[in-house]
Design an enzyme around this catalytic site. Structure first.
Site, PDB file in Angstrom:
ATOM      1  N   LYS A  35       0.881  -1.178   0.000  1.00  0.00           N
ATOM      2  CA  LYS A  35       0.000   0.000   0.000  1.00  0.00           C
ATOM      3  C   LYS A  35       0.916   1.225   0.000  1.00  0.00           C
ATOM      4  O   LYS A  35       2.032   1.177   0.505  1.00  0.00           O
ATOM      5  CB  LYS A  35      -0.878  -0.054   1.264  1.00  0.00           C
ATOM      6  N   CYS A 118      -2.202   9.094  -7.670  1.00  0.00           N
ATOM      7  CA  CYS A 118      -3.482   8.919  -6.968  1.00  0.00           C
ATOM      8  C   CYS A 118      -4.444   9.990  -7.507  1.00  0.00           C
ATOM      9  O   CYS A 118      -4.125  11.171  -7.493  1.00  0.00           O
ATOM     10  CB  CYS A 118      -3.292   9.072  -5.463  1.00  0.00           C
TER      11      CYS A 118
HETATM   12  C1  SIN Z   1      -6.164   5.774  -1.857  1.00  0.00           C
HETATM   13  O1  SIN Z   1      -5.499   5.445  -0.864  1.00  0.00           O
HETATM   14  O2  SIN Z   1      -7.142   6.523  -1.769  1.00  0.00           O
HETATM   15  C2  SIN Z   1      -5.822   5.257  -3.226  1.00  0.00           C
HETATM   16  C3  SIN Z   1      -4.432   5.532  -3.599  1.00  0.00           C
HETATM   17  C4  SIN Z   1      -4.239   5.607  -5.096  1.00  0.00           C
HETATM   18  O3  SIN Z   1      -5.196   5.524  -5.856  1.00  0.00           O
HETATM   19  O4  SIN Z   1      -3.100   5.781  -5.546  1.00  0.00           O
END
Ligand code: SIN
Length: 293
Positions: A35, A118
């Site tokens: 993540k 993002c």
């Molecule tokens: C998120 O954590 O909202 C998504 C991250 C991403 O789309 O890069």
């Protein structure tokens, strides 16, 4: 970088702890992308943060993470997992990216994926990846701070994705991950309100696959570094399409929510029988063949 197979776990899906990295490794992935991690702990947006739509999901988590120093412990513990662990990182400035990069390198990540794409977070993400100058500064800064390879994850919503790809390569990127999710929203017709707390999120899944294939195809023509395809890969046929467009590895994300972790094995088996049936020695023989005249 050697991967045992070309199927990687995409950033943002399950890649949050040592125990989950292990499960993904046992399921047959060829690499794990974590993540996205920032310098400081971040709560993310309140729920709802994900909604199912036709052919995919829209998510807006808000980049929740415990901060690089805390997350480094999970990376550190993961040395028992015999699989390349790639840290996805984000930041507001080139300096912040560089600090996080040094922390995850020190903890044992074998490569870094720069999340400059993002589609909904303020000050981080696509605001960087949509700006060639800023992207170049981030890539150069991280490149000069670490020794491990750097992937740049590109945003699809730009006038010409090839421009960002070329500048990333010139600035020192070792590979490109193509593409991140696409800005989207969904409205609850009973309440008349957007479903996600952040209103706008990123669309993933089969709905975006043809866009991702087109982006991989275009980027492959313009760079010499490897392209990693991501966006809606749900079965072995999808993976083959990405290889033919020019991807030399692919990332699987949303398909895990649809099919479970068995999707890695399913895609590997489908790929193997396709290669045997068509007399290919190796999947690398497929890479870029859609570019033949
Ligand atoms: C998120 O954590 O909202 C998504 C991250 C991403 O789309 O890069």
């Amino acid at each position: 970088m050697h991967l045992p197979n070309p199927l990687m776990l995409a950033a943002g899906i399950l890649g949050i702890s040592h125990s989950l990295f292990k499960r993904v490794a046992e399921a047959g992935a060829g690499a794990v992308v974590t993540k996205s991690i920032g310098l400081h702990p971040r709560q993310g947006y309140p729920n709802p943060t994900i909604v199912g739509v036709e052919s995919g999901f829209i998510n807006a988590m808000g980049l929740p993470n415990p901060g690089a120093k805390e997350f480094a412990k999970e990376i550190n513990k993961s040395k028992d997992i015999k699989l390349p662990l790639i840290a996805s990182i984000f930041g507001e400035t080139p300096e912040e990216f560089s600090e996080v990069a040094c922390i995850v390198e020190e903890a044992g990540a074998v490569a870094i994926e720069l999340n400059v794409s993002c589609p909904h977070a303020e000050k981080v993400g696509a605001v960087i990846g949509q700006d060639p100058n800023l992207t170049s500064k981030v890539v150069k800064k991280v490149k000069s701070s670490v020794e491990i390879p750097i992937f740049v994850k590109l945003p699809p919503l730009v006038t010409d994705i090839r421009e960002i790809a070329i500048i990333s390569e010139k600035s020192g990127a070792d590979a490109l991950t193509v593409i991140n999710t696409i800005r989207a929203m969904s409205i609850d017709i009973e309440t008349g309100r957007p479903i996600l707390s952040n209103k706008i999120g990123g669309l993933s899944g089969p709905a975006i696959k043809p866009i991702a294939v087109r982006c991989v195809f275009e980027v492959y023509e313009k760079v010499k570094i490897p392209v990693i395809g991501v966006g809606g890969i749900t079965n072995w046929k999808d993976a083959i399409e990405f290889f033919m467009a020019g991807a030399s590895a692919v990332q699987i994300g949303t398909a895990i929510a649809i099919k479970g972790l068995s999707v890695f094995q399913e895609i590997k088996e489908g790929l193997r029988s396709y290669l045997n049936k068509n007399d290919y020695k190796n999947y690398m023989e497929l890479v870029g063949i859609a570019h033949r005249n």
